[in-house]
Design an enzyme around this catalytic site. Structure first.
Site, PDB file in Angstrom:
ATOM      1  NE  ARG A  70      -7.249  -9.272 -13.614  1.00  7.56           N
ATOM      2  CZ  ARG A  70      -6.183  -8.925 -12.945  1.00  7.56           C
ATOM      3  NH1 ARG A  70      -6.053  -7.684 -12.458  1.00  7.56           N
ATOM      4  NH2 ARG A  70      -5.194  -9.765 -12.723  1.00  7.56           N
ATOM      5  N   GLY A  71      -8.367 -10.917 -10.578  1.00  8.07           N
ATOM      6  CA  GLY A  71      -7.292 -10.990  -9.582  1.00  8.07           C
ATOM      7  C   GLY A  71      -7.927 -11.569  -8.310  1.00  8.07           C
ATOM      8  CB  ALA A  72      -6.992 -14.476  -6.222  1.00  6.81           C
ATOM      9  NE  ARG A  78     -12.288 -15.606 -13.488  1.00  4.72           N
ATOM     10  CZ  ARG A  78     -11.081 -15.075 -13.748  1.00  4.72           C
ATOM     11  NH1 ARG A  78     -10.735 -13.912 -13.232  1.00  4.72           N
ATOM     12  NH2 ARG A  78     -10.226 -15.714 -14.524  1.00  4.72           N
ATOM     13  CD  GLN A  80      -5.383 -11.177 -17.603  1.00  2.73           C
ATOM     14  OE1 GLN A  80      -4.727 -11.452 -18.599  1.00  2.73           O
ATOM     15  NE2 GLN A  80      -6.317 -12.000 -17.141  1.00  2.73           N
ATOM     16  CE  LYS A 133      -4.764 -15.250 -15.918  1.00  3.91           C
ATOM     17  NZ  LYS A 133      -6.104 -15.828 -16.253  1.00  3.91           N
ATOM     18  CG  ASP A 151      -5.908 -17.044  -9.489  1.00  2.14           C
ATOM     19  OD1 ASP A 151      -4.860 -16.723 -10.073  1.00  2.14           O
ATOM     20  OD2 ASP A 151      -6.945 -16.353  -9.510  1.00  2.14           O
TER      21      ASP A 151
HETATM   22  O1  MRU Z   1      -7.724 -14.261 -14.678  1.00  2.00           O
HETATM   23  P1  MRU Z   1      -7.196 -13.252 -13.698  1.00  2.00           P
HETATM   24  O2  MRU Z   1      -6.755 -11.978 -14.339  1.00  2.00           O
HETATM   25  O3  MRU Z   1      -8.164 -13.045 -12.560  1.00  2.00           O
HETATM   26  O4  MRU Z   1      -5.903 -13.959 -13.110  1.00  2.00           O
HETATM   27  C1  MRU Z   1      -5.134 -13.278 -12.166  1.00  2.00           C
HETATM   28  C2  MRU Z   1      -3.969 -14.055 -11.688  1.00  2.00           C
HETATM   29  O5  MRU Z   1      -3.709 -15.162 -12.128  1.00  2.00           O
HETATM   30  C3  MRU Z   1      -3.184 -13.460 -10.573  1.00  2.00           C
HETATM   31  O6  MRU Z   1      -1.837 -13.865 -10.655  1.00  2.00           O
HETATM   32  C4  MRU Z   1      -3.755 -13.948  -9.222  1.00  2.00           C
HETATM   33  O7  MRU Z   1      -5.140 -13.812  -9.198  1.00  2.00           O
HETATM   34  C5  MRU Z   1      -3.162 -13.209  -8.076  1.00  2.00           C
HETATM   35  S1  MRU Z   1      -3.649 -11.515  -8.059  1.00  2.00           S
HETATM   36  C6  MRU Z   1      -2.913 -10.808  -6.715  1.00  2.00           C
END
Ligand code: MRU
Length: 343
Positions: free
Chosen positions: A44-46, A86, A190, A242, A231
């Site tokens: 996870r994480g963009a 996603r 997270q 998030k 994201d």
């Molecule tokens: O649902 P997630 O854990 O994928 O959400 C992650 C976030 O919202 C992060 O802030 C975003 O993806 C940037 S990660 C460098």
């Protein structure tokens, strides 16, 4: 620590659902397993899901090459399933499109080799971008800074180093960071599970708060900056990130604290005009009614579980990218930063 990498014949991925207590690496050699890992947030994480999606396309290309007549059609279906795993993080569809484009180039290599090479480039470029973001962001912080961050934007969420957490890391290296506060980031924690794990390993002074403590933190503590990730950043500078991000932006504005978003250029989506047009993923109610697999909410309660929210551009002091810091008016500053890439 690498969230995702290529390992000989497939994708090696650290299963983030098991962190911090178990470090289990999965080996995925079918793009459908990559989709499962993205949907269930093993990765996870963009930027990290962008890298996973890129390698997922490479796996799909390898599989589809075995059946030449239906190659194009089957690859298109696989790519679309990967992109849709996603919906909010634009890095995923951006990476999938980029690898698909590479397969169509004419040269002496096979489409699989080209796809794999492009995925490797996406990973390497992301790591380099994160280090630049770290430098750009750290330069905004004065010595002795106390920073608040949200969710996980570190090595686990990216190719490596991190975006907002990369800023924290770089500021720590440069000795301008006094300490970082991090939210637990319900429902999937997270912050408490992943960011806390990264910070403890690095020995960076860090204090965990429950999401609901943020307002009181601003009242009782000197917070010099909020730095968090994105994201998707729309053309006008509205930012999806998030759930809970917008609340922190309102608090920052109320207390006169700069609110920075750190993200690579690949998170900027000029095709999406504003935050209203960003698709916001809603996830299972199960994530809200349970904690660590144990039901905590009363049976029968209704749940709304948006995974992200949208912070209007007017709340944002700056968007820290690998090409510099965009400031208002974002319509112009973002277009010129993205334009530099393509020009
Ligand atoms: O649902 P997630 O854990 O994928 O959400 C992650 C976030 O919202 C992060 O802030 C975003 O993806 C940037 S990660 C460098």
């Amino acid at each position: 620590m690498r969230a995702v990498q290529w390992d000989d014949n497939g994708v090696q991925l650290l299963d983030q659902t098991l962190l911090p207590h178990q470090q289990v690496y999965l080996f995925l050699d079918d793009y459908r397993q990559v989709i499962e890992a993205i949907v269930n947030m093993r990765v996870r994480g963009a930027p990290a899901i962008g890298v996973a999606g890129a390698y997922g396309v490479a796996l799909a290309v390898r599989e589809c090459m075995a059946d030449a007549p239906s190659f194009g059609e089957r690859l298109k279906e696989a790519a679309s399933a990967l992109s849709n795993a996603r919906p909010t993080a634009v890095n995923l569809s951006w990476a999938v499109e980029r690898v698909l484009g590479a397969t169509q180039r004419e040269d002496s290599t096979t489409p699989f080799e080209r796809a794999l090479q492009e995925a490797h480039s996406i990973l390497a470029e992301d790591v380099a971008a994160n280090h630049r973001i770290g430098e750009e962001g750290a330069a905004l912080l004065k010595p002795g800074s106390q920073v608040l961050t949200h969710c996980n934007t570190g090595a686990l969420a990216t190719g490596g180093w991190g975006t907002a957490l990369g800023v924290v890391r770089s500021a720590w290296v440069q000795k301008t960071l006094q300490q970082v506060y991090l939210t637990e980031s319900r429902p999937l924690l997270q912050g408490a599970r992943l960011t806390a794990w990264e910070l403890v390993q690095e020995g960076i002074p860090a204090t965990l708060i429950v999401d609901g403590a943020a307002g009181f933190l601003f009242q009782r503590t000197k917070i010099d900056a909020v730095v968090l990730g994105a994201d998707r950043i729309a053309a006008n500078g509205d930012v999806a990130n998030k759930i809970g991000t917008f609340g922190l932006a309102v608090l920052a504005k109320e207390h006169g604290v700069p609110f920075y978003v750190a993200a690579p250029i690949s998170t900027i989506d000029l095709r999406t005009p504003n935050g209203e047009a960003i698709p916001i993923e809603e996830r299972s109610p199960e994530e809200v009614v349970s904690l660590g697999g144990n039901r905590v909410a009363a049976n029968g309660i209704d749940v709304w579980n948006p995974s992200f929210d949208v912070t209007p551009a007017s709340y944002i002091s700056g968007i820290i990218t690998e090409r510099g810091v965009a400031r208002a008016p974002f319509v112009d500053s973002l277009r010129s930063l993205v334009g530099e890439a393509d020009g």
